[in-house]
Design a protein around this motif. Structure first.
Motif, PDB file in Angstrom:
ATOM      1  N   LEU A   1     111.722 -33.761  83.963  1.00 16.47           N
ATOM      2  CA  LEU A   1     111.284 -32.367  84.032  1.00 16.47           C
ATOM      3  C   LEU A   1     112.189 -31.411  83.261  1.00 16.47           C
ATOM      4  O   LEU A   1     111.711 -30.485  82.611  1.00 16.47           O
ATOM      5  N   ARG A   2     113.494 -31.642  83.326  1.00 12.83           N
ATOM      6  CA  ARG A   2     114.422 -30.688  82.706  1.00 12.83           C
ATOM      7  C   ARG A   2     114.729 -31.013  81.249  1.00 12.83           C
ATOM      8  O   ARG A   2     115.059 -30.127  80.472  1.00 12.83           O
ATOM      9  N   LYS A   3     114.638 -32.287  80.881  1.00 11.57           N
ATOM     10  CA  LYS A   3     114.951 -32.668  79.507  1.00 11.57           C
ATOM     11  C   LYS A   3     113.701 -32.999  78.704  1.00 11.57           C
ATOM     12  O   LYS A   3     113.788 -33.462  77.571  1.00 11.57           O
ATOM     13  N   ASP A   4     112.548 -32.795  79.336  1.00 13.02           N
ATOM     14  CA  ASP A   4     111.265 -32.986  78.660  1.00 13.02           C
ATOM     15  C   ASP A   4     111.152 -34.378  78.032  1.00 13.02           C
ATOM     16  O   ASP A   4     110.830 -34.531  76.854  1.00 13.02           O
ATOM     17  N   VAL A   5     111.461 -35.407  78.838  1.00 14.84           N
ATOM     18  CA  VAL A   5     111.240 -36.779  78.386  1.00 14.84           C
ATOM     19  C   VAL A   5     110.103 -37.379  79.207  1.00 14.84           C
ATOM     20  O   VAL A   5     109.705 -36.851  80.251  1.00 14.84           O
ATOM     21  N   ASP A   6     109.568 -38.504  78.726  1.00 12.86           N
ATOM     22  CA  ASP A   6     108.360 -39.076  79.305  1.00 12.86           C
ATOM     23  C   ASP A   6     108.605 -40.370  80.068  1.00 12.86           C
ATOM     24  O   ASP A   6     107.739 -40.842  80.802  1.00 12.86           O
ATOM     25  N   ALA A   7     109.793 -40.937  79.888  1.00 13.01           N
ATOM     26  CA  ALA A   7     110.161 -42.170  80.581  1.00 13.01           C
ATOM     27  C   ALA A   7     111.689 -42.236  80.642  1.00 13.01           C
ATOM     28  O   ALA A   7     112.373 -41.541  79.881  1.00 13.01           O
TER      29      ALA A   7
ATOM     30  N   SER B   1     108.005 -50.136  76.100  1.00 17.99           N
ATOM     31  CA  SER B   1     108.877 -49.037  75.671  1.00 17.99           C
ATOM     32  C   SER B   1     108.726 -48.745  74.185  1.00 17.99           C
ATOM     33  O   SER B   1     108.751 -47.589  73.754  1.00 17.99           O
ATOM     34  N   ARG B   2     108.564 -49.773  73.367  1.00 19.08           N
ATOM     35  CA  ARG B   2     108.395 -49.545  71.929  1.00 19.08           C
ATOM     36  C   ARG B   2     107.061 -48.858  71.630  1.00 19.08           C
ATOM     37  O   ARG B   2     106.958 -48.022  70.741  1.00 19.08           O
ATOM     38  N   ARG B   3     106.004 -49.237  72.354  1.00 22.96           N
ATOM     39  CA  ARG B   3     104.711 -48.592  72.148  1.00 22.96           C
ATOM     40  C   ARG B   3     104.745 -47.135  72.573  1.00 22.96           C
ATOM     41  O   ARG B   3     104.115 -46.269  71.948  1.00 22.96           O
ATOM     42  N   ILE B   4     105.488 -46.849  73.632  1.00 25.67           N
ATOM     43  CA  ILE B   4     105.637 -45.463  74.083  1.00 25.67           C
ATOM     44  C   ILE B   4     106.326 -44.622  73.006  1.00 25.67           C
ATOM     45  O   ILE B   4     105.890 -43.516  72.684  1.00 25.67           O
ATOM     46  N   GLU B   5     107.405 -45.166  72.430  1.00 22.96           N
ATOM     47  CA  GLU B   5     108.116 -44.443  71.375  1.00 22.96           C
ATOM     48  C   GLU B   5     107.238 -44.295  70.127  1.00 22.96           C
ATOM     49  O   GLU B   5     107.269 -43.253  69.459  1.00 22.96           O
TER      50      GLU B   5
ATOM     51  N   GLU C   1     104.145 -43.880  69.965  1.00 25.21           N
ATOM     52  CA  GLU C   1     103.150 -42.822  70.190  1.00 25.21           C
ATOM     53  C   GLU C   1     103.778 -41.431  70.219  1.00 25.21           C
ATOM     54  O   GLU C   1     103.086 -40.439  70.449  1.00 25.21           O
ATOM     55  N   GLY C   2     105.094 -41.367  70.003  1.00 26.73           N
ATOM     56  CA  GLY C   2     105.754 -40.072  69.935  1.00 26.73           C
ATOM     57  C   GLY C   2     106.329 -39.576  71.248  1.00 26.73           C
ATOM     58  O   GLY C   2     106.846 -38.450  71.323  1.00 26.73           O
ATOM     59  N   TYR C   3     106.265 -40.409  72.290  1.00 24.29           N
ATOM     60  CA  TYR C   3     106.858 -40.027  73.563  1.00 24.29           C
ATOM     61  C   TYR C   3     108.365 -40.306  73.552  1.00 24.29           C
ATOM     62  O   TYR C   3     108.858 -41.130  72.767  1.00 24.29           O
TER      63      TYR C   3
END
Length: 265
Positions: A99-105, A166-170, A172-174
């Motif tokens: 929430l505070r660092k705006d990350v997705d995982a 994790s690689r697929r998440i990255e 996709e720009g997350y």
């Protein structure tokens, strides 16, 4: 809400500690989903007594974890193995990082709880990867909407499925962040037989991972990765010998598993 998803099979010796560590989290809004592979011991009973929701499904862990998420009500998902123990602020820190660092995982650091000589060798091996350029961020905590958007775990993979996700998440720009709170991994007392059987089992499924991501598989399972921090090994010469023995057994068993898999095609 945070949904904790735990795939299990005959985990009665460790699941109690895992579930208790979830109960003692400083973050209050948590549900627990145990996806059990029809254990023959008291795994499901222990989970139900801890107020976890138990789903029975006879599948490999990638499918089990995806099934757990489909039944989850939380906005965030945390995946745990049944032999893991959370330190008290893990979930709290993961939610805060998102929430505070705006990350997705979130990649959560793990500490091996060693028992016996070979377990000590394995613990030192994990310490060698700190700062290793071949190391990847491997998330185990996700925004559910992000997990769903990339299709969850690849159910064709039994080994490397967490790295692949994790690689697929990255891709996709997350963004994947890290927290400081740790997970304790109780790996039990290791024996060469246990190491060999596990590596042989994973070796049978390794070709699928290699075909999908050959470069990533090579980086992740390169037998000389631990040499990147060789100075640490020199401080533990006895454990260096033990680690070399473990690697010889592992890669022999991996090769045997791969060979068996190719013969069955």
């Amino acid at each position: 809400m945070v949904s904790v998803v735990i795939p299990t099979f005959n985990s009665e010796k460790t699941i109690g500690v895992c579930l208790q560590s979830i109960k003692t989290q400083t973050y209050p809004n948590v549900e627990v989903i145990v996806v059990d592979r029809h254990s023959s011991d008291d795994t499901a009973k222990i989970a139900e007594e801890s107020n976890a929701r138990v789903l029975l499904m006879n599948v490999e862990r990638s499918s089990a974890k995806n099934h757990g998420v489909k039944n989850a009500e939380g906005s965030f998902i945390l995946f745990l193995d049944s032999d893991m123990e959370l330190t008290s602020k893990v979930i709290d820190e993961c939610v805060t990082v998102c929430l505070r660092k705006d990350v997705d995982a979130v990649d959560i650091p793990q500490v091996s709880v060693a028992k016996g000589f070979f377990a000590e060798c394995r613990k030192i091996e994990k310490e060698l990867y700190i700062g290793d350029p071949n190391s990847f961020k491997m998330a185990s905590f996700f925004k559910k909407v992000v997990f769903d958007s990339v299709g969850g775990f690849d159910e064709n993979l039994v080994i490397g499925e967490d790295f692949d996700l994790s690689r697929r998440i990255e891709k996709e720009g997350y963004r994947i962040g890290r927290c400081k709170a740790e997970i304790k991994h109780h790996e039990g007392e290791l024996s060469m037989k246990k190491i060999m059987l596990k590596a042989c089992y994973y070796g049978k499924t390794l070709p699928s991972y290699i075909r999908k991501s050959p470069s990533m598989a090579m980086r992740e399972y390169c037998p000389t990765r631990y040499l990147s921090n060789f100075k640490l090994l020199l401080k533990h010469p006895t454990h260096l010998v033990g680690l070399i023995a473990i690697k010889l057994v592992e890669y022999t068993a991996y090769s045997a598993g791969v060979f068996t898999s190719l013969l069955s095609v």
